[in-house]
Design a protein around this motif. Structure first.
Motif, PDB file in Angstrom:
ATOM      1  N   THR A 246       0.832  -1.206   0.000  1.00 21.93           N
ATOM      2  CA  THR A 246       0.000   0.000   0.000  1.00 21.93           C
ATOM      3  C   THR A 246       0.865   1.254   0.000  1.00 21.93           C
ATOM      4  OG1 THR A 246      -1.756  -1.170   1.175  1.00 21.93           O
ATOM      5  CG2 THR A 246      -1.821   1.228   1.239  1.00 21.93           C
ATOM      6  N   GLN A 247       1.923   1.246   0.781  1.00 28.43           N
ATOM      7  CA  GLN A 247       2.838   2.388   0.840  1.00 28.43           C
ATOM      8  C   GLN A 247       3.460   2.642  -0.536  1.00 28.43           C
ATOM      9  OE1 GLN A 247       6.085   1.862   3.565  1.00 28.43           O
ATOM     10  NE2 GLN A 247       6.870   3.922   3.250  1.00 28.43           N
ATOM     11  N   THR A 248       3.882   1.586  -1.212  1.00 23.50           N
ATOM     12  CA  THR A 248       4.469   1.716  -2.545  1.00 23.50           C
ATOM     13  C   THR A 248       3.454   2.312  -3.515  1.00 23.50           C
ATOM     14  OG1 THR A 248       5.916  -0.173  -2.138  1.00 23.50           O
ATOM     15  CG2 THR A 248       5.566   0.445  -4.428  1.00 23.50           C
ATOM     16  N   THR A 249       2.208   1.857  -3.445  1.00 23.48           N
ATOM     17  CA  THR A 249       1.152   2.378  -4.316  1.00 23.48           C
ATOM     18  C   THR A 249       0.917   3.861  -4.059  1.00 23.48           C
ATOM     19  OG1 THR A 249       0.083   0.215  -4.373  1.00 23.48           O
ATOM     20  CG2 THR A 249      -1.267   2.107  -4.979  1.00 23.48           C
ATOM     21  N   ILE A 250       0.847   4.239  -2.798  1.00 18.19           N
ATOM     22  CA  ILE A 250       0.619   5.645  -2.439  1.00 18.19           C
ATOM     23  C   ILE A 250       1.775   6.508  -2.911  1.00 18.19           C
ATOM     24  CG2 ILE A 250       0.483   7.257  -0.491  1.00 18.19           C
ATOM     25  CD1 ILE A 250      -1.153   5.061   0.973  1.00 18.19           C
ATOM     26  N   GLU A 251       3.010   6.062  -2.686  1.00 26.76           N
ATOM     27  CA  GLU A 251       4.174   6.837  -3.121  1.00 26.76           C
ATOM     28  C   GLU A 251       4.169   7.012  -4.634  1.00 26.76           C
ATOM     29  OE1 GLU A 251       7.368   4.574  -1.448  1.00 26.76           O
ATOM     30  OE2 GLU A 251       7.250   5.591   0.494  1.00 26.76           O
ATOM     31  N   SER A 252       3.771   5.984  -5.369  1.00 30.05           N
ATOM     32  CA  SER A 252       3.688   6.057  -6.824  1.00 30.05           C
ATOM     33  C   SER A 252       2.648   7.083  -7.258  1.00 30.05           C
ATOM     34  CB  SER A 252       3.349   4.683  -7.393  1.00 30.05           C
ATOM     35  OG  SER A 252       3.136   4.758  -8.770  1.00 30.05           O
ATOM     36  N   LYS A 253       1.494   7.075  -6.613  1.00 28.92           N
ATOM     37  CA  LYS A 253       0.433   8.029  -6.952  1.00 28.92           C
ATOM     38  C   LYS A 253       0.855   9.459  -6.631  1.00 28.92           C
ATOM     39  CE  LYS A 253      -3.422   4.849  -6.707  1.00 28.92           C
ATOM     40  NZ  LYS A 253      -4.706   4.506  -6.106  1.00 28.92           N
ATOM     41  N   ILE A 254       1.560   9.656  -5.537  1.00 28.49           N
ATOM     42  CA  ILE A 254       2.053  10.990  -5.177  1.00 28.49           C
ATOM     43  C   ILE A 254       3.063  11.464  -6.212  1.00 28.49           C
ATOM     44  CG2 ILE A 254       3.478  12.261  -3.517  1.00 28.49           C
ATOM     45  CD1 ILE A 254       2.050  10.654  -1.301  1.00 28.49           C
ATOM     46  N   ARG A 255       3.934  10.575  -6.657  1.00 24.06           N
ATOM     47  CA  ARG A 255       4.926  10.916  -7.672  1.00 24.06           C
ATOM     48  C   ARG A 255       4.244  11.362  -8.972  1.00 24.06           C
ATOM     49  NH1 ARG A 255       8.062   7.261  -5.942  1.00 24.06           N
ATOM     50  NH2 ARG A 255       7.165   5.544  -7.121  1.00 24.06           N
ATOM     51  N   VAL A 256       3.213  10.618  -9.381  1.00 29.98           N
ATOM     52  CA  VAL A 256       2.470  10.964 -10.596  1.00 29.98           C
ATOM     53  C   VAL A 256       1.778  12.320 -10.419  1.00 29.98           C
ATOM     54  CG1 VAL A 256       0.478  10.328 -12.021  1.00 29.98           C
ATOM     55  CG2 VAL A 256       2.150   8.593 -11.377  1.00 29.98           C
ATOM     56  N   GLN A 257       1.190  12.537  -9.261  1.00 30.16           N
ATOM     57  CA  GLN A 257       0.521  13.812  -8.984  1.00 30.16           C
ATOM     58  C   GLN A 257       1.524  14.964  -9.049  1.00 30.16           C
ATOM     59  OE1 GLN A 257      -1.320  14.045  -5.149  1.00 30.16           O
ATOM     60  NE2 GLN A 257      -2.463  15.895  -5.636  1.00 30.16           N
ATOM     61  N   ASP A 258       2.700  14.778  -8.472  1.00 26.90           N
ATOM     62  CA  ASP A 258       3.748  15.803  -8.523  1.00 26.90           C
ATOM     63  C   ASP A 258       4.154  16.104  -9.962  1.00 26.90           C
ATOM     64  OD1 ASP A 258       4.136  16.637  -5.963  1.00 26.90           O
ATOM     65  OD2 ASP A 258       6.035  15.563  -5.655  1.00 26.90           O
ATOM     66  N   GLU A 259       4.351  15.051 -10.748  1.00 27.95           N
ATOM     67  CA  GLU A 259       4.738  15.229 -12.144  1.00 27.95           C
ATOM     68  C   GLU A 259       3.653  15.986 -12.910  1.00 27.95           C
ATOM     69  OE1 GLU A 259       5.462  11.255 -13.502  1.00 27.95           O
ATOM     70  OE2 GLU A 259       7.308  11.048 -12.316  1.00 27.95           O
ATOM     71  N   ASN A 260       2.401  15.627 -12.669  1.00 29.16           N
ATOM     72  CA  ASN A 260       1.292  16.314 -13.340  1.00 29.16           C
ATOM     73  C   ASN A 260       1.214  17.781 -12.937  1.00 29.16           C
ATOM     74  OD1 ASN A 260       0.540  13.989 -14.704  1.00 29.16           O
ATOM     75  ND2 ASN A 260      -1.056  13.444 -13.229  1.00 29.16           N
ATOM     76  N   MET A 261       1.425  18.054 -11.670  1.00 27.02           N
ATOM     77  CA  MET A 261       1.375  19.437 -11.185  1.00 27.02           C
ATOM     78  C   MET A 261       2.484  20.266 -11.832  1.00 27.02           C
ATOM     79  SD  MET A 261      -0.100  21.747  -9.464  1.00 27.02           S
ATOM     80  CE  MET A 261      -1.221  20.868  -8.435  1.00 27.02           C
ATOM     81  N   HIS A 262       3.684  19.720 -11.900  1.00 27.38           N
ATOM     82  CA  HIS A 262       4.793  20.454 -12.510  1.00 27.38           C
ATOM     83  C   HIS A 262       4.539  20.674 -14.000  1.00 27.38           C
ATOM     84  CE1 HIS A 262       7.456  20.914  -9.121  1.00 27.38           C
ATOM     85  NE2 HIS A 262       7.212  19.653  -8.773  1.00 27.38           N
ATOM     86  N   GLU A 263       3.961  19.678 -14.662  1.00 29.38           N
ATOM     87  CA  GLU A 263       3.640  19.823 -16.091  1.00 29.38           C
ATOM     88  C   GLU A 263       2.588  20.904 -16.284  1.00 29.38           C
ATOM     89  OE1 GLU A 263       4.155  19.356 -20.028  1.00 29.38           O
ATOM     90  OE2 GLU A 263       5.353  18.440 -18.450  1.00 29.38           O
ATOM     91  N   LEU A 264       1.589  20.941 -15.424  1.00 32.79           N
ATOM     92  CA  LEU A 264       0.552  21.970 -15.493  1.00 32.79           C
ATOM     93  C   LEU A 264       1.155  23.357 -15.294  1.00 32.79           C
ATOM     94  CD1 LEU A 264      -2.454  22.712 -15.689  1.00 32.79           C
ATOM     95  CD2 LEU A 264      -2.601  22.332 -13.226  1.00 32.79           C
ATOM     96  N   ILE A 265       2.036  23.470 -14.335  1.00 32.32           N
ATOM     97  CA  ILE A 265       2.695  24.761 -14.080  1.00 32.32           C
ATOM     98  C   ILE A 265       3.530  25.174 -15.289  1.00 32.32           C
ATOM     99  CG2 ILE A 265       4.462  25.908 -12.685  1.00 32.32           C
ATOM    100  CD1 ILE A 265       3.366  24.225 -10.309  1.00 32.32           C
ATOM    101  N   ASN A 266       4.235  24.217 -15.875  1.00 29.68           N
ATOM    102  CA  ASN A 266       5.035  24.532 -17.069  1.00 29.68           C
ATOM    103  C   ASN A 266       4.154  25.020 -18.211  1.00 29.68           C
ATOM    104  OD1 ASN A 266       7.421  23.843 -15.796  1.00 29.68           O
ATOM    105  ND2 ASN A 266       7.432  21.761 -16.593  1.00 29.68           N
ATOM    106  N   ILE A 267       3.011  24.372 -18.427  1.00 32.76           N
ATOM    107  CA  ILE A 267       2.096  24.786 -19.496  1.00 32.76           C
ATOM    108  C   ILE A 267       1.559  26.181 -19.216  1.00 32.76           C
ATOM    109  CG2 ILE A 267      -0.172  24.324 -20.526  1.00 32.76           C
ATOM    110  CD1 ILE A 267       0.500  21.304 -20.175  1.00 32.76           C
ATOM    111  N   MET A 268       1.146  26.417 -17.978  1.00 34.27           N
ATOM    112  CA  MET A 268       0.595  27.727 -17.630  1.00 34.27           C
ATOM    113  C   MET A 268       1.654  28.812 -17.771  1.00 34.27           C
ATOM    114  SD  MET A 268      -1.890  26.647 -14.481  1.00 34.27           S
ATOM    115  CE  MET A 268      -2.797  28.180 -14.386  1.00 34.27           C
TER     116      MET A 268
END
Length: 96
Positions: free
Chosen positions: A53-75
């Protein structure tokens, strides 16, 4: 793993009450050891589930971080005035 103690094999040399008391004590000890082994197996299984479960959560957080940075870059690319304050994206006025 089950532990089987051989207390029922005590010879009849001992008097009956003592023999019965010893057998009773060994049966209790045997049952307690087996309960401990069962609990240990349960704990190890749950630790494995927690780690997964911890591995799954860490993976989802990593994806969320990547998406947030990509959104900021686009904006930023389209001159949308934003900045990150205390880990949150906030809109800013032009020129700030």
């Amino acid at each position: 793993m089950i532990i089987k103690l051989f207390t029922n094999e005590l010879s009849a040399v001992y008097d009956a009450p003592l023999r019965e008391m010893l057998i009773s004590n060994f049966v209790i000890t045997q049952d307690t050891f087996n309960d401990i082994l069962d609990n240990q197996a349960t704990i190890e299984h749950r630790q494995s589930d927690i780690k997964e479960t911890q591995t799954t959560i860490e993976s989802k957080i990593r994806v969320q971080d990547e998406n947030m940075h990509e959104l900021i870059n686009i904006m930023t690319k389209y001159d949308v005035p934003i900045q990150i304050v205390n880990g949150k994206v906030v809109e800013t006025e032009e020129g700030e």
